[in-house]
Design an enzyme around this catalytic site. Sequence first.
Site, PDB file in Angstrom:
ATOM      1  N   TRP A 197       0.937  -1.303  -0.013  1.00  0.00           N
ATOM      2  CA  TRP A 197      -0.043  -0.135  -0.026  1.00  0.00           C
ATOM      3  C   TRP A 197       0.899   1.340  -0.065  1.00  0.00           C
ATOM      4  O   TRP A 197       0.338   2.232  -0.646  1.00  0.00           O
ATOM      5  CB  TRP A 197      -0.776   0.045   1.067  1.00  0.00           C
ATOM      6  CG  TRP A 197      -1.690   1.217   1.503  1.00  0.00           C
ATOM      7  CD1 TRP A 197      -2.976   1.417   0.598  1.00  0.00           C
ATOM      8  CD2 TRP A 197      -1.194   2.402   2.199  1.00  0.00           C
ATOM      9  NE1 TRP A 197      -3.508   2.725   1.213  1.00  0.00           N
ATOM     10  CE2 TRP A 197      -2.314   3.266   1.761  1.00  0.00           C
ATOM     11  CE3 TRP A 197      -0.288   2.737   2.955  1.00  0.00           C
ATOM     12  CZ2 TRP A 197      -2.339   4.512   2.718  1.00  0.00           C
ATOM     13  CZ3 TRP A 197      -0.081   4.226   3.637  1.00  0.00           C
ATOM     14  CH2 TRP A 197      -1.333   4.799   3.203  1.00  0.00           C
ATOM     15  N   HIS A 198       2.051   1.129   0.703  1.00  0.00           N
ATOM     16  CA  HIS A 198       2.895   2.297   0.830  1.00  0.00           C
ATOM     17  C   HIS A 198       3.756   2.539  -0.563  1.00  0.00           C
ATOM     18  O   HIS A 198       3.781   3.843  -0.796  1.00  0.00           O
ATOM     19  CB  HIS A 198       3.978   2.116   1.706  1.00  0.00           C
ATOM     20  CG  HIS A 198       3.412   2.479   3.191  1.00  0.00           C
ATOM     21  ND1 HIS A 198       2.774   1.489   3.924  1.00  0.00           N
ATOM     22  CD2 HIS A 198       3.776   3.333   4.163  1.00  0.00           C
ATOM     23  CE1 HIS A 198       2.458   1.845   5.087  1.00  0.00           C
ATOM     24  NE2 HIS A 198       2.843   3.275   5.245  1.00  0.00           N
ATOM     25  N   GLY A 199       3.679   1.675  -1.595  1.00  0.00           N
ATOM     26  CA  GLY A 199       4.206   2.146  -2.459  1.00  0.00           C
ATOM     27  C   GLY A 199       4.422   0.794  -3.608  1.00  0.00           C
ATOM     28  O   GLY A 199       4.476  -0.505  -2.915  1.00  0.00           O
TER      29      GLY A 199
END
Length: 478
Positions: free
Chosen positions: A321-323
């Site tokens: 989700w962060h990248g």
Amino acid sequence: MLFNSYPFILLFLPIVLAGYFWLGRRSNLTPVIWLALASLAFYAIGNWQFLPLLLISIAFNFGIGHLLIVAELKPPQRKAALAFGVIGDLVVLGIFKYAGFVTENINALAGTHHAVHILLPVGISFYTFTQIAFLVDAYRGQVAAYALPHYALFVTYFPHLIAGPILHHKDMIPQFEREKAKHPDPHLILCGTIIFAIGLFKKTCIADGIQPLVALAFEARSPSFDQAWLGALAYTFQLYFDFSGYSDMAIGISLMFGIFLPVNFNSPYKATSIVEFWRRWHMTLSQFLRDYLYIPLGGNRRGRVLRYVNLSVTMLLGGLWHGAAWTFVAWGALHGVYLCVNHAFSALVPAMPPMFSRPARLLGCVLTFLAVVIAWVFFRADSVAWALRVLHAMADPSIIVFGREEIAALVLVLIYAALVWLAPNTQAIMGYDHAGRRVGENLRAGRMRPLFLYGASLVLAFGILGIQSHSEFIYFRF
């Protein structure tokens, strides 16, 4: 538009505040519409090309939510409506955030050279997760029928839109509906200004101040042992004060409107275990992953082995989700391992006797911090290979430079460490109680009030003077 910019502080925020309270004297709905339009304008100033996508997302999710709340659908139809809404959100998120990543990996496996270049809409991860939670709760029968202006403001509310926190409808929309919030409260405006000043100072003077030292580890091809550790610690503290500063600024801005945002950051480096760390770091994301991913997967209800599997899957997806990069996958996987080890240790090792509890907590804090620092190396590095290079240097004390630059960096890192572990956080200073809707009770009277206000004014002045021409919050990229 950035919170730490002169146009926002001197122009946008005063105009929006004045319009909100002026309209609040005339009706209860008009200031909600004004604030929603202002939030859309805030987003459009830096991301105008993605404004239609945001509006379509709001209309789509509001429509699906309306079906789940109002329409008398049969259970299979309700499941289909929920699946359609969630899959639609995830497909859009996947196309914009992960299409390039998937294409790169297909090229690497198949030896092809396809190119996909899609600009990432700022904030898409936050407003997508916010709306998925809304749809799931609507399916569960936990959502009231909200008016479209209130829902639109819930999604677009500019203090949270760009980098969180991930808001929950039950907490926010009732606040938007209250008539009392539409009238200025001098106490809340004062407290909001002070919290905003603290956050601005953290960002412009503290986080940006240590940022150049990060290059010691992450821009050098062959960092030495001391350079690797100093660079990794510099990034650890830069990310801490950057995210802490943004969280404070978001809460402070919202308080000026009489609206309480949830606490999203609570001194995570003081945690004595990795479980506690995730209860303190990006708290609203942790709650979302727990309530809408970990528990639906089965949580800890199906035995110890499946519990560890569910933890690992949750953290892998949390990392992704962060990248869209293998470094974030590695970061999430590492935290999944940490959590599994933490839970296994708690299950196998008996509770410490009271006489050993304090040393055990201190040791736990040190080990947790070191584990977090190691994981941040993957979070910051441009590639897994680069992260492994930094970690190899951190594990090899045979090469040490420790020249004048490294000594200066060590002094600065020690000062930041003292601020992290010895100074109270903003919630403690201001007495911010999101659940009880209270803040700054110690400011209402007392001999310390003038001194406190003078200090806050000085912090605000330094924060404004420290503004750089272009200094985004690190979480903007996610």
